[in-house]
Design an enzyme around this catalytic site. Structure first.
Site, PDB file in Angstrom:
ATOM      1  N   ARG A  34       0.790  -1.077  -0.313  1.00 23.05           N
ATOM      2  CA  ARG A  34       0.003  -0.135   0.141  1.00 23.05           C
ATOM      3  C   ARG A  34       1.048   1.197   0.065  1.00 23.05           C
ATOM      4  O   ARG A  34       0.455   1.882  -0.827  1.00 23.05           O
ATOM      5  CB  ARG A  34      -0.850  -0.166   1.225  1.00 23.05           C
ATOM      6  CG  ARG A  34      -1.917  -1.114   0.668  1.00 23.05           C
ATOM      7  CD  ARG A  34      -2.621  -1.207   2.025  1.00 23.05           C
ATOM      8  NE  ARG A  34      -4.128  -2.138   1.926  1.00 23.05           N
ATOM      9  CZ  ARG A  34      -5.116  -2.045   2.617  1.00 23.05           C
ATOM     10  NH1 ARG A  34      -5.260  -1.402   3.997  1.00 23.05           N
ATOM     11  NH2 ARG A  34      -6.005  -2.938   2.591  1.00 23.05           N
ATOM     12  N   LYS A 194     -19.046 -16.237   3.309  1.00 21.49           N
ATOM     13  CA  LYS A 194     -20.318 -15.669   3.825  1.00 21.49           C
ATOM     14  C   LYS A 194     -20.815 -14.974   2.337  1.00 21.49           C
ATOM     15  O   LYS A 194     -20.644 -14.081   1.971  1.00 21.49           O
ATOM     16  CB  LYS A 194     -20.806 -13.937   4.725  1.00 21.49           C
ATOM     17  CG  LYS A 194     -20.630 -15.353   6.227  1.00 21.49           C
ATOM     18  CD  LYS A 194     -20.213 -13.331   7.224  1.00 21.49           C
ATOM     19  CE  LYS A 194     -20.672 -14.213   8.933  1.00 21.49           C
ATOM     20  NZ  LYS A 194     -20.165 -13.330   9.436  1.00 21.49           N
ATOM     21  N   GLY A 347      -8.126  -8.074  -0.509  1.00 27.52           N
ATOM     22  CA  GLY A 347      -8.587  -8.570   0.916  1.00 27.52           C
ATOM     23  C   GLY A 347      -7.400  -9.894   0.595  1.00 27.52           C
ATOM     24  O   GLY A 347      -6.689  -9.848   0.499  1.00 27.52           O
TER      25      GLY A 347
END
Length: 388
Positions: A34, A194, A347
């Site tokens: 990053r 999920k 992620g």
């Protein structure tokens, strides 16, 4: 959205919101991806005669926490950019103002962790005003935080002439482009734990993708909706209904929704667990599915190889445990080898690419997991909207 091309910065102080929320260990940065991602914007601004005041968060401190100081980040940035980087003792206040006022063109000041200030996440107008008072113009290059309406991402943009940095500009254009004008066929790979976290993403791709490949624990609500046994697998109860709806929708929409056809199962969640390949998806009692099987991995890799555009978010299994990493590795290698446009939505998918040494083999590796998903879903990102 305004960009650096629309902003005059020579001789000015520029407040730059960056995303330096990086992992630390023993006081050192362990993954500087990053920080490197922000370098094009920072180097361009410095080259155009600006003085830079950098703002970032690190972790989620509820109060001032020395373990979450940006000192290691300042040190690493200085190494990468080849210039000294001063670290302010706080976020706002008299000392910070004095340091900002003393900055000369070509110099950098990094404020301390902005989440040391409770007003940051509340988008407190006083904090936003205090940050704005430090500079002449504002640049947001923190795509990973653009989906939050915080003082340093949304509030301050309302108070200064503003623009998107090169990283944020590229993120928005690239992610928007795969929905609006992708090279065909478009293959979306959606994994993770999920269904409810990503059902809106699946719904969006139903209308634009040619194929949607499902993996990870989120596959089990789909299996349960089809009447398969899931054993002791992680199966989100709230996800069964949305999975059933998605299956029904896929029969009517243009997209082809694919589920795993075999699995790697284990008797418990552990690297040393007893495990085997299950030829099928009916998981016996006492066992849990922890990865897609080899036939699924090959089938998915074949689909990816034919793609003109690929979007990937979410692993195929518990890739952090070596016995269950093969499915995610196969997908990562297929994405890296694909000749089409390949976009990875941050992620765990980004972590997997880095783990397998493939981070530089994709067209675009997003720095924002949550932000990239919300943009794909069609939501407006406060940090982006404030730049329009």
């Amino acid at each position: 959205m305004k960009t650096l091309d629309d902003l005059g910065v020579e001789g000015k102080k520029v407040l730059v919101r960056v995303d330096f929320n990086v992992p630390l260990k023993d006081g050192e940065v362990t993954d500087d991806t990053r920080i490197r991602g922000a370098l094009p914007t920072l180097e361009e601004l410095l080259g155009r005669g600006a003085a830079l005041i950098l703002v970032s968060h690190l972790g989620r401190p509820k109060e001032r926490d020395p373990e979450l100081s940006l000192r290691p980040v300042a040190d690493r940035l200085a190494e990468l950019i080849g210039k000294p980087v001063k670290l302010a003792p706080g976020v706002v206040g008299d000392q910070v103002t004095a340091l900002a006022n003393a900055l000369k063109p070509g110099e950098l000041l990094l404020l301390e962790n902005v989440r040391y200030e409770p007003g940051e996440t509340k988008n407190d107008p006083d904090l936003a005003a205090a940050l704005a008072s430090l500079a002449d113009v504002y640049v947001n290059d923190a795509f990973g935080a653009a989906h939050r309406a915080h003082a340093s991402t949304e509030g301050v943009a309302r108070r200064l002439p503003h623009a998107a940095g090169r990283l944020l500009e590229r993120e928005v254009k690239t992610l928007g482009g795969i929905l609006e004008h992708p090279r065909k066929p478009l293959v979306a790979i959606i994994g993770g734990a999920k269904v409810t976290d990503k059902i809106a993403v699946i719904d969006r791709f139903m209308h634009v993708a040619d194929t949607i490949l499902i993996g990870g624990a989120m596959g089990f609500p789909f299996f349960k909706a089809q009447g398969h046994s899931v054993g002791d697998s992680l199966c989100e109860a709230e996800g069964v209904g949305p999975a059933k709806d998605a299956l029904a929708q896929s029969r009517m929409d243009r997209s082809h929704l694919e589920l795993p056809i075999d699995l790697v199962i284990a008797d418990r969640f552990a690297a040393e667990a007893e495990h085997r390949v299950l030829d099928g998806v009916d998981v016996p009692d006492g066992w849990m599915g922890l990865d897609v099987g080899p036939r699924t991995a090959q089938r998915y890799a074949d689909e990816i190889a034919k793609a003109g555009t690929v979007f990937w978010n979410g692993p195929m299994g518990a890739f952090e445990l070596e016995p269950f990493a093969a499915g995610t590795r196969a997908v990562a290698e297929a994405v890296a080898a694909c000749e089409g446009t390949t976009v990875v939505g941050g992620g765990d998918s980004a972590a997997a690419l880095q783990q397998f040494g493939l981070g530089d083999r994709v067209t675009h590796l997003s720095t924002g997991g949550g932000a990239s998903l919300e943009l794909i879903e069609g939501k407006k990102l406060p940090g982006v909207e404030a730049l329009k």
